[in-house]
Design a protein around this motif. Structure first.
Motif, PDB file in Angstrom:
ATOM      1  N   SER A 123      14.252 -68.573  48.439  1.00 57.90           N
ATOM      2  CA  SER A 123      13.727 -67.246  48.153  1.00 57.90           C
ATOM      3  C   SER A 123      13.094 -66.574  49.361  1.00 57.90           C
ATOM      4  O   SER A 123      13.046 -65.366  49.435  1.00 57.90           O
ATOM      5  N   GLY A 124      12.578 -67.327  50.323  1.00 55.46           N
ATOM      6  CA  GLY A 124      11.926 -66.739  51.481  1.00 55.46           C
ATOM      7  C   GLY A 124      10.478 -66.372  51.237  1.00 55.46           C
ATOM      8  O   GLY A 124       9.843 -65.745  52.064  1.00 55.46           O
ATOM      9  N   VAL A 125       9.939 -66.765  50.094  1.00 60.00           N
ATOM     10  CA  VAL A 125       8.551 -66.468  49.755  1.00 60.00           C
ATOM     11  C   VAL A 125       7.707 -67.695  50.088  1.00 60.00           C
ATOM     12  O   VAL A 125       8.076 -68.816  49.753  1.00 60.00           O
ATOM     13  N   TYR A 126       6.602 -67.479  50.775  1.00 56.51           N
ATOM     14  CA  TYR A 126       5.707 -68.583  51.072  1.00 56.51           C
ATOM     15  C   TYR A 126       4.271 -68.159  50.819  1.00 56.51           C
ATOM     16  O   TYR A 126       3.954 -66.979  50.778  1.00 56.51           O
ATOM     17  N   SER A 127       3.406 -69.140  50.654  1.00 61.44           N
ATOM     18  CA  SER A 127       1.991 -68.880  50.384  1.00 61.44           C
ATOM     19  C   SER A 127       1.183 -69.038  51.655  1.00 61.44           C
ATOM     20  O   SER A 127       1.446 -69.923  52.463  1.00 61.44           O
ATOM     21  N   ASN A 128       0.201 -68.175  51.804  1.00 66.58           N
ATOM     22  CA  ASN A 128      -0.744 -68.297  52.910  1.00 66.58           C
ATOM     23  C   ASN A 128      -1.858 -69.230  52.465  1.00 66.58           C
ATOM     24  O   ASN A 128      -2.754 -68.840  51.740  1.00 66.58           O
ATOM     25  N   GLU A 129      -1.810 -70.459  52.904  1.00 70.75           N
ATOM     26  CA  GLU A 129      -2.788 -71.462  52.475  1.00 70.75           C
ATOM     27  C   GLU A 129      -4.061 -71.433  53.314  1.00 70.75           C
ATOM     28  O   GLU A 129      -5.076 -71.989  52.924  1.00 70.75           O
ATOM     29  N   ASN A 130      -4.034 -70.824  54.473  1.00 74.91           N
ATOM     30  CA  ASN A 130      -5.160 -70.927  55.401  1.00 74.91           C
ATOM     31  C   ASN A 130      -6.227 -69.849  55.238  1.00 74.91           C
ATOM     32  O   ASN A 130      -7.237 -69.888  55.921  1.00 74.91           O
ATOM     33  N   PHE A 131      -5.996 -68.878  54.376  1.00 70.76           N
ATOM     34  CA  PHE A 131      -6.930 -67.770  54.248  1.00 70.76           C
ATOM     35  C   PHE A 131      -7.854 -67.948  53.056  1.00 70.76           C
ATOM     36  O   PHE A 131      -7.417 -68.264  51.972  1.00 70.76           O
ATOM     37  N   ARG A 132      -9.132 -67.726  53.277  1.00 70.49           N
ATOM     38  CA  ARG A 132     -10.119 -67.694  52.198  1.00 70.49           C
ATOM     39  C   ARG A 132     -11.014 -66.503  52.475  1.00 70.49           C
ATOM     40  O   ARG A 132     -11.706 -66.465  53.478  1.00 70.49           O
ATOM     41  N   THR A 133     -10.982 -65.560  51.597  1.00 70.89           N
ATOM     42  CA  THR A 133     -11.785 -64.364  51.835  1.00 70.89           C
ATOM     43  C   THR A 133     -12.968 -64.246  50.897  1.00 70.89           C
ATOM     44  O   THR A 133     -13.892 -63.517  51.184  1.00 70.89           O
ATOM     45  N   ARG A 134     -12.937 -64.951  49.787  1.00 70.07           N
ATOM     46  CA  ARG A 134     -14.028 -64.845  48.820  1.00 70.07           C
ATOM     47  C   ARG A 134     -14.517 -66.230  48.411  1.00 70.07           C
ATOM     48  O   ARG A 134     -13.793 -67.208  48.544  1.00 70.07           O
ATOM     49  N   GLY A 144     -12.341 -68.727  46.385  1.00 65.24           N
ATOM     50  CA  GLY A 144     -11.124 -69.252  46.985  1.00 65.24           C
ATOM     51  C   GLY A 144      -9.947 -68.303  46.959  1.00 65.24           C
ATOM     52  O   GLY A 144      -8.884 -68.623  47.471  1.00 65.24           O
ATOM     53  N   ASN A 145     -10.104 -67.137  46.372  1.00 68.67           N
ATOM     54  CA  ASN A 145      -9.031 -66.153  46.287  1.00 68.67           C
ATOM     55  C   ASN A 145      -8.837 -65.516  47.658  1.00 68.67           C
ATOM     56  O   ASN A 145      -9.785 -65.130  48.313  1.00 68.67           O
ATOM     57  N   ALA A 146      -7.578 -65.392  48.076  1.00 68.99           N
ATOM     58  CA  ALA A 146      -7.278 -64.870  49.404  1.00 68.99           C
ATOM     59  C   ALA A 146      -6.643 -63.484  49.379  1.00 68.99           C
ATOM     60  O   ALA A 146      -6.082 -63.041  50.375  1.00 68.99           O
ATOM     61  N   VAL A 147      -6.727 -62.780  48.268  1.00 71.59           N
ATOM     62  CA  VAL A 147      -6.089 -61.468  48.160  1.00 71.59           C
ATOM     63  C   VAL A 147      -7.022 -60.389  48.712  1.00 71.59           C
ATOM     64  O   VAL A 147      -8.154 -60.241  48.267  1.00 71.59           O
ATOM     65  N   ASN A 148      -6.523 -59.642  49.693  1.00 69.76           N
ATOM     66  CA  ASN A 148      -7.227 -58.485  50.229  1.00 69.76           C
ATOM     67  C   ASN A 148      -6.555 -57.255  49.630  1.00 69.76           C
ATOM     68  O   ASN A 148      -5.445 -56.890  50.015  1.00 69.76           O
ATOM     69  N   MET A 149      -7.208 -56.628  48.667  1.00 64.78           N
ATOM     70  CA  MET A 149      -6.595 -55.543  47.896  1.00 64.78           C
ATOM     71  C   MET A 149      -6.162 -54.377  48.790  1.00 64.78           C
ATOM     72  O   MET A 149      -5.074 -53.816  48.596  1.00 64.78           O
ATOM     73  N   ASP A 150      -6.966 -54.009  49.780  1.00 65.55           N
ATOM     74  CA  ASP A 150      -6.585 -52.905  50.668  1.00 65.55           C
ATOM     75  C   ASP A 150      -5.310 -53.230  51.444  1.00 65.55           C
ATOM     76  O   ASP A 150      -4.418 -52.394  51.576  1.00 65.55           O
ATOM     77  N   VAL A 154      -5.561 -60.711  41.803  1.00 71.14           N
ATOM     78  CA  VAL A 154      -6.696 -60.433  42.677  1.00 71.14           C
ATOM     79  C   VAL A 154      -7.975 -61.135  42.217  1.00 71.14           C
ATOM     80  O   VAL A 154      -8.820 -61.473  43.043  1.00 71.14           O
ATOM     81  N   ASP A 155      -8.119 -61.401  40.941  1.00 77.99           N
ATOM     82  CA  ASP A 155      -9.325 -62.056  40.425  1.00 77.99           C
ATOM     83  C   ASP A 155      -9.099 -63.514  40.032  1.00 77.99           C
ATOM     84  O   ASP A 155      -9.994 -64.141  39.464  1.00 77.99           O
ATOM     85  N   THR A 156      -7.945 -64.074  40.326  1.00 82.81           N
ATOM     86  CA  THR A 156      -7.650 -65.459  39.972  1.00 82.81           C
ATOM     87  C   THR A 156      -8.278 -66.396  41.004  1.00 82.81           C
ATOM     88  O   THR A 156      -7.982 -66.288  42.194  1.00 82.81           O
ATOM     89  N   PRO A 157      -9.123 -67.326  40.569  1.00 77.30           N
ATOM     90  CA  PRO A 157      -9.739 -68.258  41.518  1.00 77.30           C
ATOM     91  C   PRO A 157      -8.693 -69.126  42.214  1.00 77.30           C
ATOM     92  O   PRO A 157      -7.713 -69.550  41.616  1.00 77.30           O
ATOM     93  N   ASN A 158      -8.910 -69.345  43.499  1.00 78.89           N
ATOM     94  CA  ASN A 158      -8.063 -70.196  44.346  1.00 78.89           C
ATOM     95  C   ASN A 158      -6.620 -69.709  44.491  1.00 78.89           C
ATOM     96  O   ASN A 158      -5.751 -70.470  44.906  1.00 78.89           O
ATOM     97  N   TYR A 159      -6.349 -68.460  44.154  1.00 72.53           N
ATOM     98  CA  TYR A 159      -5.001 -67.912  44.333  1.00 72.53           C
ATOM     99  C   TYR A 159      -4.789 -67.601  45.808  1.00 72.53           C
ATOM    100  O   TYR A 159      -5.632 -66.987  46.464  1.00 72.53           O
ATOM    101  N   LYS A 160      -3.662 -68.023  46.349  1.00 73.14           N
ATOM    102  CA  LYS A 160      -3.308 -67.747  47.739  1.00 73.14           C
ATOM    103  C   LYS A 160      -2.233 -66.676  47.763  1.00 73.14           C
ATOM    104  O   LYS A 160      -1.297 -66.702  46.960  1.00 73.14           O
ATOM    105  N   THR A 161      -2.375 -65.748  48.678  1.00 71.21           N
ATOM    106  CA  THR A 161      -1.423 -64.640  48.750  1.00 71.21           C
ATOM    107  C   THR A 161      -0.025 -65.147  49.074  1.00 71.21           C
ATOM    108  O   THR A 161       0.154 -66.135  49.780  1.00 71.21           O
TER     109      THR A 161
END
Length: 130
Positions: free
Chosen positions: A75-86, A89-95, A32-39
């Motif tokens: 694996s079926g896991v993919y990253s959401n590259e299009n979201f920037r919330t902070r 550059g971190n795109a994690v919405n904790m709620d 959640v606090d990692t810069p530029n991390y995409k969910t």
């Protein structure tokens, strides 16, 4: 031998999906606090489509031949590259991640309850109905 008409294997696949989804959600929460991390997301539809397209089955020329298939997939896991919330550059919405985790936990527990029910039925049969 296919106990319960394949129900146990389907429940196992559901548990694998829920486990993979749980790993992606917990990675998102941990970063959640990692810069530029995409969910990271797990898409059931993507996994389903890959499973349909990526299995190899045996060619049976006689009914006495064993039927088998090999699953090939990702694996079926993919990253959401299009979201920037902070701003970092971190795109994690904790709620949202906590809500997904709660939903996935309920799903996982429901599958476990169903699997326990199947094993309980099998146990009853083995004991002769006692």
């Amino acid at each position: 031998m296919n106990l319960f008409g394949g129900t146990i294997s389907k429940l196992e696949n559901g548990l694998s999906y829920a486990t993979l989804k749980n790993k992606a959600i917990t990675q998102n929460i941990a970063n959640v606090d990692t810069p530029n991390y995409k969910t990271k997301e797990v898409s059931f539809q993507d996994i389903f489509n890959e499973a349909k397209e990526s299995s190899i089955s045996a060619n049976r020329t006689d009914a006495r031949h064993y039927d088998f298939s090999i699953e090939i997939g990702t694996s079926g896991v993919y990253s959401n590259e299009n979201f920037r919330t902070r701003p970092n550059g971190n795109a994690v919405n904790m709620d949202a991640e906590q809500a997904k985790l709660a939903e996935n936990t309920i799903y996982y527990n429901a599958l476990i309850e169903r699997l326990n029910s199947k094993f309980s039925t099998l146990n009853t049969v083995v004991k002769g109905g006692r």
